[in-house]
Scaffold this active site. Structure first.
Site, PDB file in Angstrom:
ATOM      1  N   LEU A 135       0.831  -1.208   0.000  1.00 39.56           N
ATOM      2  CA  LEU A 135       0.000   0.000   0.000  1.00 39.56           C
ATOM      3  C   LEU A 135       0.867   1.260   0.000  1.00 39.56           C
ATOM      4  CD1 LEU A 135      -2.764   1.420   0.220  1.00 39.56           C
ATOM      5  CD2 LEU A 135      -2.532   1.257   2.719  1.00 39.56           C
ATOM      6  N   THR A 136       1.795   1.371   0.964  1.00 37.90           N
ATOM      7  CA  THR A 136       2.602   2.580   1.134  1.00 37.90           C
ATOM      8  C   THR A 136       3.491   2.821  -0.084  1.00 37.90           C
ATOM      9  OG1 THR A 136       2.619   2.274   3.515  1.00 37.90           O
ATOM     10  CG2 THR A 136       4.302   3.717   2.593  1.00 37.90           C
ATOM     11  N   SER A 142       1.322   8.841   5.071  1.00 34.05           N
ATOM     12  CA  SER A 142       0.032   8.866   5.755  1.00 34.05           C
ATOM     13  C   SER A 142      -1.130   9.240   4.840  1.00 34.05           C
ATOM     14  CB  SER A 142       0.087   9.855   6.933  1.00 34.05           C
ATOM     15  OG  SER A 142       1.049   9.449   7.882  1.00 34.05           O
ATOM     16  N   TRP A 166       8.711   0.357   1.947  1.00 32.90           N
ATOM     17  CA  TRP A 166       8.629  -0.070   3.351  1.00 32.90           C
ATOM     18  C   TRP A 166       7.703  -1.282   3.505  1.00 32.90           C
ATOM     19  CZ3 TRP A 166      12.649   2.240   4.833  1.00 32.90           C
ATOM     20  CH2 TRP A 166      12.904   3.574   4.496  1.00 32.90           C
ATOM     21  N   GLY A 241      -9.448  -1.391   5.819  1.00 33.24           N
ATOM     22  CA  GLY A 241     -10.027  -2.476   6.608  1.00 33.24           C
ATOM     23  C   GLY A 241      -8.969  -3.471   7.056  1.00 33.24           C
ATOM     24  N   GLY A 344      25.420   2.229  31.070  1.00 34.84           N
ATOM     25  CA  GLY A 344      26.231   1.899  29.903  1.00 34.84           C
ATOM     26  C   GLY A 344      25.879   0.546  29.316  1.00 34.84           C
ATOM     27  N   GLU A 367       1.687   1.916   9.939  1.00 31.64           N
ATOM     28  CA  GLU A 367       0.245   1.669  10.079  1.00 31.64           C
ATOM     29  C   GLU A 367      -0.451   2.784  10.861  1.00 31.64           C
ATOM     30  OE1 GLU A 367      -1.121  -2.279  10.597  1.00 31.64           O
ATOM     31  OE2 GLU A 367       0.798  -3.153  10.031  1.00 31.64           O
TER      32      GLU A 367
END
Length: 387
Positions: A135-136, A142, A166, A241, A344, A367
């Site tokens: 999708l991205t 966004s 990504w 969805g 440390g 997401e």
């Protein structure tokens, strides 16, 4: 009777017997198989592929889908507990299961044909086929509606051009759920490994999710048959969805990361002697760890109620946004503070807080960034869209 340090409100007593059994099973897997190796894989920047078949044998892939497709048929709370225990090991392990289950298997089940379900879901549940979710895009982030990848009809096929960025599991995947603009709105397609013009390239130099495969996907006139289109959804509601399903699991996952950091800090602070007494005997250390326990308890109750709403069929996206915002912020703050308490020693991956802190930098971004989820809640309160 002493309270359990990681469950001060006895949230476990609110679980069913089956849910407790699921949690115990995944906890053993994390303790015995993930924790002994994950630091080394994180250091090398590699995903432990040998764990895939073991996760499949435990029924962790597509766990909430029906048994008729080779899945476990568990409820939403059980899926959340799976995510919590896997992320107690590492966010990369939970991300693999989340993508396989919620972003790949779920859309095939919810939006696909019966033929697509029968072809892919049993093999994906068995870990024989791996999926990724495209999708991205490099410029999108966004704003998924600003999608450049497009699919054009050509006879009985579709021709897809564009790229995605990504993408978890990209170079592992046998099938990619790719969302593309069409003349009829955004639609989903099943792109199979080996299709001409389809390429996945590994993203390197990551300082976060190092024990996870992250890729860029490229589509150069990829010809996809109509039978590989997801026919039962159009528009952004399709990918969104899927993201709601995955975000739900993400609300649980960081609880596991926070518990791991608290556990490490408790053990270390009791063993580390400064000024003739253990660090755990100081007020500053106790105040910090008490605050972590408070925040973990609140997150546990939020996710459990969210899971009950999900199983009742009444869960709303705004509720998921509030839970992801709260729980990931809780976990990343605890991881950073636990790193500080270890001094440390906290900067090495021999201890888990720095690894979880680095991983959660991705979890708080992907997401839906924290800001996006804040605005979702703000929109719900005011009725005004401020995006």
């Amino acid at each position: 009777m002493a309270l359990h340090p990681y469950d001060l409100f006895d949230v476990r007593s609110l679980l069913t017997e089956e849910e407790r059994a699921v949690q115990d099973s995944v906890a053993r897997f994390t303790d015995e198989r993930v924790l002994p190796i994950i630091g080394d894989y994180f250091d090398r920047g590699e995903f432990p592929k040998e764990l895939i078949s073991e996760m499949a044998e435990l029924g962790l892939l597509g766990s909430s889908l029906p048994e008729e497709y080779g899945c476990a048929g568990l409820n939403g709370v059980s899926y959340g507990l799976i995510c919590q225990e896997l992320e107690r090991g590492d966010s990369g392990i939970r991300s693999f299961a989340s993508v396989q289950s919620s972003l790949c298997m779920y859309p095939i089940y919810a939006y696909g044909t019966e033929e697509q379900k029968r072809r892919w879901l049993p093999d994906m549940a068995a870990g024989k086929a791996i999926g990724c979710f495209g999708l991205t895009e490099p410029h999108g982030g966004s704003d998924p509606a600003n999608m450049k990848t497009h699919a054009k009809r050509d006879g009985d096929d579709w021709v897809i051009n564009g790229s995605k960025m990504w993408i978890t599991n990209g170079n592992l995947a046998d099938v990619a759920i790719v969302w593309a603009q069409t003349e009829d709105g955004i639609q989903g397609f099943l792109l199979e490994k080996g299709m001409k013009g389809f390429d996945a390239q590994l993203i390197k130099h990551k300082m976060s999710l190092r024990a996870s495969v992250t890729s860029a996907l490229f589509f150069d006139n990829v010809r996809v048959p109509e039978s590989n289109r997801l026919p039962n959804v159009k528009g952004l509601k399709g990918p969104l969805g899927c993201l709601t399903q995955a975000r739900y699991g993400i609300t649980w996952g960081p609880i596991g990361a926070a518990i791991a950091c608290l556990d490490e800090a408790l053990k270390y602070s009791k063993e580390r002697i400064l000024f003739d007494r253990p660090v755990a005997a100081t007020q500053s250390a106790q105040l910090k760890m008490a605050d972590w326990a408070r925040r973990i308890t609140a997150a546990q109750l939020i996710s459990l109620q969210l899971g009950r709403l999900k199983d009742a069929g009444t869960m709303q996206p705004t509720q998921v946004s509030l839970a992801k915002w709260n729980n990931v912020r809780m976990a990343i703050d605890i991881a950073r503070e636990a790193r500080d308490l270890l001094g440390g020693a906290g900067i090495t991956t021999e201890h888990c807080p720095i690894r979880h802190a680095l991983n959660l930098e991705s979890v708080i971004t992907y997401e839906g960034t924290e800001t996006v989820h804040q605005l979702v809640v703000g929109r719900e309160l005011t009725g005004i869209n401020a995006f």
